[in-house]
Design a protein around this motif. Structure first.
Motif, mmCIF file in Angstrom:
data_model
loop_
_atom_site.group_PDB
_atom_site.id
_atom_site.type_symbol
_atom_site.label_atom_id
_atom_site.label_comp_id
_atom_site.label_asym_id
_atom_site.label_seq_id
_atom_site.Cartn_x
_atom_site.Cartn_y
_atom_site.Cartn_z
ATOM 1 N N GLU A 9 21.012 11.744 67.792
ATOM 2 C CA GLU A 9 21.298 12.914 68.635
ATOM 3 C C GLU A 9 21.610 14.161 67.817
ATOM 4 O OE1 GLU A 9 24.269 12.043 71.623
ATOM 5 O OE2 GLU A 9 23.317 10.105 71.900
ATOM 6 N N SER A 10 22.419 13.982 66.770
ATOM 7 C CA SER A 10 22.768 15.133 65.938
ATOM 8 C C SER A 10 22.958 14.662 64.511
ATOM 9 C CB SER A 10 24.047 15.808 66.449
ATOM 10 O OG SER A 10 25.147 14.944 66.300
ATOM 11 N N CYS A 11 22.976 15.628 63.595
ATOM 12 C CA CYS A 11 23.196 15.299 62.187
ATOM 13 C C CYS A 11 23.899 16.475 61.516
ATOM 14 C CB CYS A 11 21.875 14.988 61.482
ATOM 15 S SG CYS A 11 20.643 16.304 61.611
ATOM 16 N N GLY A 12 24.544 16.209 60.415
ATOM 17 C CA GLY A 12 25.247 17.299 59.746
ATOM 18 C C GLY A 12 25.706 16.926 58.361
ATOM 19 N N ILE A 13 25.878 17.943 57.531
ATOM 20 C CA ILE A 13 26.425 17.774 56.180
ATOM 21 C C ILE A 13 27.444 18.887 55.943
ATOM 22 C CG2 ILE A 13 25.932 17.770 53.675
ATOM 23 C CD1 ILE A 13 23.071 16.847 54.329
ATOM 24 N N VAL A 14 28.584 18.527 55.358
ATOM 25 C CA VAL A 14 29.542 19.521 54.872
ATOM 26 C C VAL A 14 29.736 19.237 53.389
ATOM 27 C CG1 VAL A 14 31.889 20.451 55.039
ATOM 28 C CG2 VAL A 14 30.727 19.666 57.106
ATOM 29 N N SER A 15 29.623 20.276 52.554
ATOM 30 C CA SER A 15 29.805 20.099 51.109
ATOM 31 C C SER A 15 30.965 20.966 50.624
ATOM 32 C CB SER A 15 28.513 20.465 50.360
ATOM 33 O OG SER A 15 28.303 21.866 50.417
ATOM 34 N N SER A 16 31.431 20.682 49.404
ATOM 35 C CA SER A 16 32.539 21.447 48.829
ATOM 36 C C SER A 16 32.318 21.650 47.335
ATOM 37 C CB SER A 16 33.862 20.715 49.063
ATOM 38 O OG SER A 16 34.897 21.330 48.334
ATOM 39 N N ASP A 17 32.667 22.826 46.849
ATOM 40 C CA ASP A 17 32.602 23.090 45.396
ATOM 41 C C ASP A 17 33.996 23.083 44.771
ATOM 42 O OD1 ASP A 17 33.692 25.475 46.214
ATOM 43 O OD2 ASP A 17 31.963 26.723 45.695
ATOM 44 N N GLY A 18 34.977 22.615 45.556
ATOM 45 C CA GLY A 18 36.348 22.570 45.053
ATOM 46 C C GLY A 18 37.182 23.746 45.536
ATOM 47 N N GLU A 19 36.505 24.825 45.906
ATOM 48 C CA GLU A 19 37.192 26.018 46.414
ATOM 49 C C GLU A 19 36.776 26.298 47.858
ATOM 50 O OE1 GLU A 19 39.536 27.572 44.655
ATOM 51 O OE2 GLU A 19 39.154 26.237 42.957
ATOM 52 N N LYS A 20 35.460 26.350 48.050
ATOM 53 C CA LYS A 20 34.906 26.682 49.369
ATOM 54 C C LYS A 20 34.139 25.497 49.941
ATOM 55 C CE LYS A 20 32.821 30.622 50.239
ATOM 56 N NZ LYS A 20 31.814 31.693 50.013
ATOM 57 N N SER A 21 34.004 25.500 51.272
ATOM 58 C CA SER A 21 33.187 24.484 51.940
ATOM 59 C C SER A 21 31.941 25.148 52.522
ATOM 60 C CB SER A 21 33.974 23.831 53.069
ATOM 61 O OG SER A 21 35.033 23.081 52.535
ATOM 62 N N TYR A 22 30.879 24.378 52.619
ATOM 63 C CA TYR A 22 29.598 24.864 53.163
ATOM 64 C C TYR A 22 29.142 23.832 54.182
ATOM 65 C CZ TYR A 22 30.021 27.318 48.728
ATOM 66 O OH TYR A 22 30.506 28.069 47.682
ATOM 67 N N LYS A 23 28.636 24.296 55.330
ATOM 68 C CA LYS A 23 28.255 23.300 56.342
ATOM 69 C C LYS A 23 26.933 23.620 57.007
ATOM 70 C CE LYS A 23 31.225 25.389 59.841
ATOM 71 N NZ LYS A 23 31.212 25.433 61.246
ATOM 72 N N SER A 24 26.273 22.562 57.431
ATOM 73 C CA SER A 24 25.029 22.670 58.185
ATOM 74 C C SER A 24 25.004 21.506 59.174
ATOM 75 C CB SER A 24 23.838 22.601 57.231
ATOM 76 O OG SER A 24 22.669 22.975 57.911
ATOM 77 N N ILE A 25 25.185 21.836 60.454
ATOM 78 C CA ILE A 25 25.328 20.805 61.489
ATOM 79 C C ILE A 25 24.488 21.208 62.695
ATOM 80 C CG2 ILE A 25 26.985 19.657 63.043
ATOM 81 C CD1 ILE A 25 29.179 20.481 60.874
ATOM 82 N N GLY A 26 23.695 20.296 63.221
ATOM 83 C CA GLY A 26 22.869 20.654 64.383
ATOM 84 C C GLY A 26 22.377 19.457 65.162
ATOM 85 N N MET A 27 21.689 19.718 66.252
ATOM 86 C CA MET A 27 21.164 18.653 67.106
ATOM 87 C C MET A 27 19.827 18.158 66.549
ATOM 88 S SD MET A 27 23.571 18.444 69.245
ATOM 89 C CE MET A 27 22.923 17.298 70.475
ATOM 90 N N GLY A 28 19.511 16.915 66.901
ATOM 91 C CA GLY A 28 18.206 16.369 66.517
ATOM 92 C C GLY A 28 18.268 15.474 65.288
ATOM 93 N N LYS A 29 17.092 15.011 64.883
ATOM 94 C CA LYS A 29 16.986 14.084 63.757
ATOM 95 C C LYS A 29 17.071 14.830 62.424
ATOM 96 C CE LYS A 29 14.212 10.642 66.215
ATOM 97 N NZ LYS A 29 13.614 11.303 67.369
ATOM 98 N N VAL A 30 17.348 14.073 61.382
ATOM 99 C CA VAL A 30 17.527 14.633 60.033
ATOM 100 C C VAL A 30 16.302 15.443 59.604
ATOM 101 C CG1 VAL A 30 17.855 14.017 57.594
ATOM 102 C CG2 VAL A 30 19.129 12.794 59.360
ATOM 103 N N THR A 31 15.109 14.867 59.765
ATOM 104 C CA THR A 31 13.892 15.557 59.305
ATOM 105 C C THR A 31 13.593 16.803 60.131
ATOM 106 O OG1 THR A 31 12.638 13.987 60.642
ATOM 107 C CG2 THR A 31 12.715 13.579 58.272
#
Length: 348
Positions: A9-31
């Motif tokens: 239904e949905s997929c998402g990734i949140v990353s961190s560089d130790g100071e800031k976070s970056y995110k990409s989250i949305g509906m649908g399949k990974v591809t």
């Protein structure tokens, strides 16, 4: 991508560089959702990802994970597999104290509990919060500097630790490790909290020991056959179920066919035990996902028709044993039987 079968239904990734976070989250399949541009924007050397099949909370962008929030200690992202059974009770208590919820997911209470804890150290706040939870939870929690893996004391859902090159990886299933050439190290134990910081690992076991209660459906259906789940080969487990089924009935079929793909191993085991022909009588379209985890009955029913095509030359005039891994509502089974009769199967 290797865990897409666990939710679509949905997929998402949140990353961190130790100071800031970056995110990409949305509906649908990974591809469908992740473009190269979205991946390029996920900076840092630490990340958590999630694919969702909704259990608690509706299917919608607000419930897509990882859930992410900024609070007085910094940033926190949470990915959850399971069902927190006392979530509603905790949520009502938190709302009475003024908490404002963004989603209808049971996962969000974890963030609120940690944020409202009076404990000075993050790890103490985490332990205090997690001890309030009941039910199934395999959790990944990421702060600016730490990655934390938690498995409920009953061990309902799987969670595995791997090592790749110079870093640790954690996933629901070991099949995810194969894709990135990571080595499986061990399962995270029921009731264990694993804290990874500066590439060092430490383990805490704050919970009282409980009787292990592993979800049987993981081995029967959810997991990929190439995975190890609860320390067992999923492939071998499903094949053994098929063999057992063959021992328990007195049917003498002309052939055995699986409902592909997840019924295939059990059908192979059944055919080997009976010493009868194993054939592919249903061809599955790989352009449609898992109909069981579609949100509505209407989509599931239509999904069955476009998902499977019967092979008339294999089925015509034959006594056929059809092996499916799991029958939940019986709606799929009814449609498949009708389809096989229409293709000329003499007996099913």
């Amino acid at each position: 991508y290797a865990l897409q079968h666990r939710g679509q239904e949905s997929c998402g990734i949140v990353s961190s560089d130790g100071e800031k976070s970056y995110k990409s989250i949305g509906m649908g399949k990974v591809t469908e959702f992740f473009t190269q541009e979205k991946l390029d924007n996920l900076k840092g050397d630490m990340a958590i990802g999630h694919v969702r099949y909704s259990t608690t909370g509706a299917s919608g962008i607000l419930n897509a994970q990882p859930l992410y929030a900024g609070y007085h200690r910094g940033h926190i992202a949470v990915a959850h597999n399971g069902n927190i059974t006392n979530a509603q009770k905790i949520r009502e208590e938190l709302e009475a104290e003024g908490a404002i919820f963004q989603s209808t997911s049971d996962t969000e209470i974890v963030i609120h509990l940690i944020a409202r804890s009076k404990k000075k150290r993050f790890v103490d706040a985490l332990l205090e919060s997690i001890e309030r939870l009941e039910g199934a939870f395999s959790l990944l929690i990421m702060t600016n500097k730490k990655l934390i893996a938690i498995r409920d004391p009953w061990g309902f859902r799987p969670l595995s630790l791997g090592f790749q090159d110079k870093g640790y990886v954690i996933a629901s299933e070991t099949t995810a490790f194969d894709v990135i050439d990571a080595q499986y190290v061990r399962d995270i134990e029921p009731g264990e909290i694993l804290i990874i910081e500066d590439n060092k690992i430490r383990s805490e076991k704050p919970f009282e020991e409980k009787k292990t209660s592993q979800c049987i459906f993981e081995l029967i259906y959810f997991a990929k056959p190439s995975s190890l789940v609860f320390g067992k080969s999923v492939y071998e487990f499903r094949e053994a179920i098929g063999r057992q089924l063959a021992k328990e009935d007195n049917i003498e079929p002309d052939l055995v066919i699986p409902v592909p793909d997840s019924g295939r191993m059990a059908a192979l085991g059944y055919a080997k035990e009976k010493d009868v022909s194993f054939d592919e009588g249903l061809i599955r379209s790989h352009y449609i996902g898992r109909t069981f985890i579609e949100p509505t009955q209407k989509i599931r029913d239509f999904g069955v028709k476009i998902k499977f095509s019967p092979v008339r030359s294999v089925l015509k005039g034959k006594k056929v044993v059809v092996i499916d891994d799991s029958i939940i509502r019986g709606t799929t089974a009814r449609k498949i039987i009708k389809m096989l009769r229409g293709a000329g199967a003499q007996e099913i």
